[in-house]
Design a protein around this motif. Sequence first.
Motif, PDB file in Angstrom:
ATOM      1  N   LYS A 179       6.663   5.278  57.333  1.00  0.00           N
ATOM      2  CA  LYS A 179       7.494   6.423  57.686  1.00  0.00           C
ATOM      3  C   LYS A 179       6.887   7.253  58.811  1.00  0.00           C
ATOM      4  O   LYS A 179       7.472   8.200  59.276  1.00  0.00           O
ATOM      5  CB  LYS A 179       7.675   7.321  56.456  1.00  0.00           C
ATOM      6  CG  LYS A 179       8.440   6.636  55.348  1.00  0.00           C
ATOM      7  CD  LYS A 179       8.439   7.498  54.115  1.00  0.00           C
ATOM      8  CE  LYS A 179       8.969   6.716  52.922  1.00  0.00           C
ATOM      9  NZ  LYS A 179       8.637   7.347  51.659  1.00  0.00           N
TER      10      LYS A 179
ATOM     11  N   VAL B 129      12.019   1.659  38.954  1.00  0.00           N
ATOM     12  CA  VAL B 129      13.149   2.394  38.400  1.00  0.00           C
ATOM     13  C   VAL B 129      14.396   1.720  38.955  1.00  0.00           C
ATOM     14  O   VAL B 129      14.453   1.397  40.151  1.00  0.00           O
ATOM     15  CB  VAL B 129      13.110   3.880  38.817  1.00  0.00           C
ATOM     16  CG1 VAL B 129      14.336   4.613  38.288  1.00  0.00           C
ATOM     17  CG2 VAL B 129      11.843   4.543  38.304  1.00  0.00           C
TER      18      VAL B 129
ATOM     19  N   ARG C 217      -0.653  -3.857  62.311  1.00  0.00           N
ATOM     20  CA  ARG C 217      -1.460  -5.063  62.454  1.00  0.00           C
ATOM     21  C   ARG C 217      -2.535  -5.134  61.364  1.00  0.00           C
ATOM     22  O   ARG C 217      -2.743  -6.147  60.730  1.00  0.00           O
ATOM     23  CB  ARG C 217      -2.097  -5.054  63.843  1.00  0.00           C
ATOM     24  CG  ARG C 217      -3.065  -6.171  64.073  1.00  0.00           C
ATOM     25  CD  ARG C 217      -3.600  -6.068  65.488  1.00  0.00           C
ATOM     26  NE  ARG C 217      -4.668  -7.018  65.705  1.00  0.00           N
ATOM     27  CZ  ARG C 217      -5.938  -6.792  65.459  1.00  0.00           C
ATOM     28  NH1 ARG C 217      -6.306  -5.615  64.978  1.00  0.00           N
ATOM     29  NH2 ARG C 217      -6.854  -7.705  65.690  1.00  0.00           N
TER      30      ARG C 217
ATOM     31  N   GLU D 180       4.905  -8.819  46.402  1.00  0.00           N
ATOM     32  CA  GLU D 180       6.363  -8.912  46.596  1.00  0.00           C
ATOM     33  C   GLU D 180       6.960  -7.539  46.352  1.00  0.00           C
ATOM     34  O   GLU D 180       6.729  -6.946  45.296  1.00  0.00           O
ATOM     35  CB  GLU D 180       6.953  -9.939  45.617  1.00  0.00           C
ATOM     36  CG  GLU D 180       8.451 -10.092  45.774  1.00  0.00           C
ATOM     37  CD  GLU D 180       9.062 -11.028  44.728  1.00  0.00           C
ATOM     38  OE1 GLU D 180       8.373 -11.950  44.259  1.00  0.00           O
ATOM     39  OE2 GLU D 180      10.242 -10.799  44.391  1.00  0.00           O
TER      40      GLU D 180
ATOM     41  N   ILE E  86       7.202   1.595  41.626  1.00  0.00           N
ATOM     42  CA  ILE E  86       5.956   2.276  41.266  1.00  0.00           C
ATOM     43  C   ILE E  86       4.786   1.311  41.477  1.00  0.00           C
ATOM     44  O   ILE E  86       3.751   1.680  41.991  1.00  0.00           O
ATOM     45  CB  ILE E  86       6.027   2.796  39.812  1.00  0.00           C
ATOM     46  CG1 ILE E  86       7.179   3.819  39.713  1.00  0.00           C
ATOM     47  CG2 ILE E  86       4.716   3.429  39.382  1.00  0.00           C
ATOM     48  CD1 ILE E  86       7.723   4.039  38.345  1.00  0.00           C
ATOM     49  N   LYS E  87       4.981   0.059  41.098  1.00  0.00           N
ATOM     50  CA  LYS E  87       3.993  -0.992  41.410  1.00  0.00           C
ATOM     51  C   LYS E  87       4.764  -2.223  41.869  1.00  0.00           C
ATOM     52  O   LYS E  87       5.799  -2.552  41.283  1.00  0.00           O
ATOM     53  CB  LYS E  87       3.176  -1.364  40.161  1.00  0.00           C
ATOM     54  CG  LYS E  87       2.086  -0.397  39.823  1.00  0.00           C
ATOM     55  CD  LYS E  87       1.291  -0.907  38.633  1.00  0.00           C
ATOM     56  CE  LYS E  87       0.264   0.114  38.205  1.00  0.00           C
ATOM     57  NZ  LYS E  87      -0.386  -0.279  36.952  1.00  0.00           N
TER      58      LYS E  87
ATOM     59  N   GLU F 199       1.141   0.549  48.634  1.00  0.00           N
ATOM     60  CA  GLU F 199       1.436   1.984  48.740  1.00  0.00           C
ATOM     61  C   GLU F 199       1.149   2.480  50.159  1.00  0.00           C
ATOM     62  O   GLU F 199       1.924   3.215  50.753  1.00  0.00           O
ATOM     63  CB  GLU F 199       0.534   2.727  47.748  1.00  0.00           C
ATOM     64  CG  GLU F 199       0.890   4.158  47.590  1.00  0.00           C
ATOM     65  CD  GLU F 199       1.594   4.402  46.274  1.00  0.00           C
ATOM     66  OE1 GLU F 199       1.545   5.518  45.831  1.00  0.00           O
ATOM     67  OE2 GLU F 199       2.176   3.466  45.721  1.00  0.00           O
TER      68      GLU F 199
ATOM     69  N   THR G 166      15.594   0.987  42.757  1.00  0.00           N
ATOM     70  CA  THR G 166      15.649   2.095  43.717  1.00  0.00           C
ATOM     71  C   THR G 166      14.289   2.750  43.943  1.00  0.00           C
ATOM     72  O   THR G 166      14.085   3.443  44.925  1.00  0.00           O
ATOM     73  CB  THR G 166      16.638   3.188  43.257  1.00  0.00           C
ATOM     74  OG1 THR G 166      16.258   3.598  41.945  1.00  0.00           O
ATOM     75  CG2 THR G 166      18.059   2.693  43.257  1.00  0.00           C
ATOM     76  N   GLU G 167      13.367   2.561  43.001  1.00  0.00           N
ATOM     77  CA  GLU G 167      12.020   3.118  43.176  1.00  0.00           C
ATOM     78  C   GLU G 167      11.021   2.048  42.739  1.00  0.00           C
ATOM     79  O   GLU G 167      11.208   1.424  41.699  1.00  0.00           O
ATOM     80  CB  GLU G 167      11.788   4.338  42.259  1.00  0.00           C
ATOM     81  CG  GLU G 167      12.731   5.497  42.479  1.00  0.00           C
ATOM     82  CD  GLU G 167      12.179   6.513  43.460  1.00  0.00           C
ATOM     83  OE1 GLU G 167      11.043   6.334  43.936  1.00  0.00           O
ATOM     84  OE2 GLU G 167      12.900   7.481  43.733  1.00  0.00           O
TER      85      GLU G 167
ATOM     86  N   VAL H 297       6.546  -2.506  38.501  1.00  0.00           N
ATOM     87  CA  VAL H 297       6.984  -1.374  37.678  1.00  0.00           C
ATOM     88  C   VAL H 297       7.972  -0.588  38.527  1.00  0.00           C
ATOM     89  O   VAL H 297       7.616  -0.121  39.616  1.00  0.00           O
ATOM     90  CB  VAL H 297       5.787  -0.487  37.250  1.00  0.00           C
ATOM     91  CG1 VAL H 297       6.263   0.650  36.373  1.00  0.00           C
ATOM     92  CG2 VAL H 297       4.741  -1.325  36.523  1.00  0.00           C
TER      93      VAL H 297
ATOM     94  N   LYS I 100       3.691   4.171  52.810  1.00  0.00           N
ATOM     95  CA  LYS I 100       3.507   5.532  53.327  1.00  0.00           C
ATOM     96  C   LYS I 100       3.479   5.543  54.849  1.00  0.00           C
ATOM     97  O   LYS I 100       4.101   6.395  55.469  1.00  0.00           O
ATOM     98  CB  LYS I 100       2.204   6.118  52.789  1.00  0.00           C
ATOM     99  CG  LYS I 100       2.364   6.704  51.414  1.00  0.00           C
ATOM    100  CD  LYS I 100       1.097   7.408  51.009  1.00  0.00           C
ATOM    101  CE  LYS I 100       1.258   8.043  49.648  1.00  0.00           C
ATOM    102  NZ  LYS I 100      -0.019   8.553  49.159  1.00  0.00           N
TER     103      LYS I 100
ATOM    104  N   GLU J 132      18.804   1.613  39.158  1.00  0.00           N
ATOM    105  CA  GLU J 132      20.005   2.441  39.008  1.00  0.00           C
ATOM    106  C   GLU J 132      21.223   1.593  39.271  1.00  0.00           C
ATOM    107  O   GLU J 132      21.146   0.602  40.011  1.00  0.00           O
ATOM    108  CB  GLU J 132      19.975   3.591  40.020  1.00  0.00           C
ATOM    109  CG  GLU J 132      19.156   4.767  39.554  1.00  0.00           C
ATOM    110  CD  GLU J 132      19.128   5.885  40.603  1.00  0.00           C
ATOM    111  OE1 GLU J 132      19.983   6.769  40.531  1.00  0.00           O
ATOM    112  OE2 GLU J 132      18.252   5.830  41.478  1.00  0.00           O
TER     113      GLU J 132
ATOM    114  N   GLU K  25      -0.943  -5.803  57.977  1.00  0.00           N
ATOM    115  CA  GLU K  25      -0.486  -7.187  57.866  1.00  0.00           C
ATOM    116  C   GLU K  25      -1.650  -8.153  57.748  1.00  0.00           C
ATOM    117  O   GLU K  25      -1.579  -9.141  57.021  1.00  0.00           O
ATOM    118  CB  GLU K  25       0.399  -7.549  59.053  1.00  0.00           C
ATOM    119  CG  GLU K  25       1.773  -6.921  58.886  1.00  0.00           C
ATOM    120  CD  GLU K  25       2.771  -7.384  59.904  1.00  0.00           C
ATOM    121  OE1 GLU K  25       2.377  -8.170  60.785  1.00  0.00           O
ATOM    122  OE2 GLU K  25       3.927  -6.955  59.806  1.00  0.00           O
ATOM    123  N   LYS K  26      -2.728  -7.842  58.438  1.00  0.00           N
ATOM    124  CA  LYS K  26      -3.887  -8.734  58.348  1.00  0.00           C
ATOM    125  C   LYS K  26      -4.520  -8.664  56.959  1.00  0.00           C
ATOM    126  O   LYS K  26      -4.982  -9.665  56.432  1.00  0.00           O
ATOM    127  CB  LYS K  26      -4.919  -8.373  59.417  1.00  0.00           C
ATOM    128  CG  LYS K  26      -4.468  -8.820  60.785  1.00  0.00           C
ATOM    129  CD  LYS K  26      -5.555  -8.734  61.796  1.00  0.00           C
ATOM    130  CE  LYS K  26      -6.484  -9.920  61.665  1.00  0.00           C
ATOM    131  NZ  LYS K  26      -7.375 -10.061  62.810  1.00  0.00           N
TER     132      LYS K  26
END
Lengths: 827, 121
Positions: free
Chosen positions: B31, B114, B40, B57, B89-90, B24, B86-87, B112, B28, B116, B43-44
């Motif tokens: 963007k 969504v 970095r 994944e 969640i997990k 998550e 498209t979404e 988890v 976030k 479409e 990724e570490k």
Amino acid sequence: MSNTINFGIDLGTTNSLIAKFNKGTVEVFKNPVGFKETLPSVVAFRNDRILVGEKGRVYLEKDPKSTIGQFKRKMGTTESYRIKSLDQSKTPIELSAFVLKELKTFIHTGETPEAVVITIPASFDMVQSNATKEAGHQAGFKQVVLLQEPIAASLAYANKTTGNELNNSQWIVYDLGGGTFDVALVRIAEGELKVIDHEGDNFLGGADFDALIVERIVVPAIEKKGQFSDILNQLKSGSGRLNSKWYVLLASAEEAKKELSTKSAAEIDVEVEDDAGEVISALISVTRSEFEAVIKEAVDATAEMLRTILTRNSLQPSDLKFVLMVGGSTYIPLVRNRIKELLGIPVNTDIDPTNAIVIGAAYYAGNKPLELSEASATVAPVCPLKLKVSYNKASQESDEMFSAKVDGDVNGLSYRIVRDDGGYDSGLKQLSTRISEDLPLQSDAYNSFTLRILDAHNNPLAVESIQIAQGKYSVAGQMLPEDLSLVKDNLQDGDTRLEQVFARNTILPAKKKMTVDVSKTLVHGTEDEIRIMVVEGSSTNHSSSNKSVGVLLVSARNLKRDLLRGTEIDLTFEVSESRAVTVHAYVNPSGPEFSDVFTPKDRRVDVKALAEEIGMLEERIEQEKAEALEHENYEVVDVLTKLAGPVQELQGEAVLLTLDDVTDHKYKLEDRKRKIAQELHQATSTKRIERLRAEYVEVRDEVSETVKESGNDMEKRQLLEIVNHEHVFLNTNSTQRLAEHISKLRSLEFQILMRSPDFLIGWFQSLTAKRETFNDQVQAKNLIEAGKQHIQGEDFDRLLEVNKRLFSLLPQREQESKDMRHFTGIS
Amino acid sequence: MDIKQVSTTEQLKPLLSALCQLYELERKVQKRSEFESLRRNVEKMKAAFEELGYRIEDPDGQSYNETRVDLEASIAGSSTEDLAVTEVIKPIIRYVMRDSSGEYTKVIQRGVVVVESRIKN
């Protein structure tokens, strides 16, 4: 063989479970796919596949003509479901049998039960009960015993708690699940449990609460933050612009709901585009009281049903022993509190509400005798078929066609293929004389599938293993001819060691990231440097025996500030198909980035490094010679004496080279150096290996003791991993591998010792003994005082900090052991 | 570690939760303008988890059909054909095992998502 039934099934309206009684305890089996105990009671018919459970649930709403759920409500009726994709009808009994057969796949013990206890709601009449029995028979169970759900829950309670006198008493079983609500009055008289009365609502459960959170709390909050004309419709309508967000919000609401069972507030992260195209990002807080306000009406309705039962049976709340809470939604504090408050009856939450019914069913099954003859229960199914399979064992594609020819009577049989990593399931498919299936592959991995041929009751008749290697395991790509390794300092021995970056035969292109520590401080603006050296050749060799691919220099001249010892450098190595090696070094996020490309045609030899290497080589030859003389190993002395001349000659020539030499002379010198190094290492390898083997054993025993005494689980596992593989590196004749493992063991020991008060105090004392040498006496004095206080106060975390700071105050020469030498500057 | 033990123990829950948070977090910060400086670290952290055998994944954009059991999907829109994620969640979490013959993975947390239809009405 056991003579009791032992297996229990909770065949629920929304979810089903299976459990087994074994010597007094009950195991609830988990779905081998996804590891949940619950299987959604849903069957979908998609194309030629039958999907039961989670996969079926996905299509419940969007493909209702071919996906059926909640069929338990229609058990015992003449109604059947028209399945569009099959163009035929299925009865609730047949659909229930699919669920029961799927539950059999949860059993990991290899058993194929022929008898089972299945639970039914208290409201089921004779016809509905018989329909459930029939579903059990259709699923292959020869003996089916039914048990009412409230009784099962009560049994789970009775078996969990001891000393609770239930005889001649009565209680309520309150079952609020994901989609249905049931309440029953249970009485025990003369040792017999009976359901006296019951009520229920087939359309009330936890899923409704999730939707209420979204509709009444989240949506109004979003509306305030952007421009929306009809947000709820946009979310809930299949053709709505925000329909995908509806499911995201439902999932978040479910999480928040669970959190609110233990916390007073939860947050829901929302990101949604408003009508004007503006992205609204918000963290919406949901308090427990807000949540309770939106579900209160529904919860009160359940209390009302409970009250109806009491009135109908002329009972007072005080006549009841307790209300036994069952079903996942009874975790909600309001549900528990409201029932207690409205009815004044103690609430009993002693059992796990999610699996209480199946546990009770298994306990019952554990005492219910088998009525099957031994013979019928033990006959193993015989496979009447012959299978001839064909598929590519290696593939570069994202899926691969699997086909099989089946000889024999396929009537009434089905097959199913699953990928063993839990990522693919073909679903149940009718067997014909040919099987043909596109199998999706995980990239760059061995894909292992299992094909099962199943009889009408889902019992396996034949099992076939399918192995397909995808991507890098195929030999189609260009391969690396030799190991590529990074040269690192081996500070303990004043030498270098190799760390393998890419192994020989790695398929190109390849990419790898590594993190290394800077082993000496670089003062910015000076001529000092760190060398990221890449060499080609077996990684078990000494670095000087391998061919240099290139050296990336991290020069202090280009640094804006000092690069302290211990700082991490991130390295990225990439090898293209044409074997060009690119090395990137990131010193730190804000620092400079160093990068270089080495191509096989354009071999790089760093003149300065070459001269140093030759110097080290000469020194090493002298040391080895002295040692060999001491041990009277004249054969080795002889070889080394012969090497002394050429290496001196080499050194003389290297000194004459200019740093920007453009001739090929440096390559020739490098080749000669490599040959001398190879001879040196060959002559002395036996001795070094023996020494390292002995050292490894000594260090291993010492570290094992430390880990045993003070290591945590992770450290125990790390040690076990090294020890379990020791037979490999102890027998390889590779000094590099031995040194690497000794170094791993030492770091492990150091890591543990850093937590040990005795070690920290000892370290502190040895540092204070060197107080005269500290660079900053005032600071050292303060730190020593602080250290003493931390020892007195037993604050060892802070003592560690003090030790580290004192250590950094030591002059550089003190910080390094006397044999420490830097060649690359990384370790 | 035996994968059977891994898959059946509740002890993994906090670890899976940490991996989901990491996923998550990455999504976030991607963007935001300061992503380069945080990349970095993210990724570490992922590499450290991978060392321990846990791989995240991201199924975003992947195709979905009824045979995929590594995803728990909700279908948005009205069509059920040619579906794609498209979404998320997990994310999917895999346990990675390596030996001399190669790499094997096992799904220990299903994604988890969504999904479409790619077919536009």
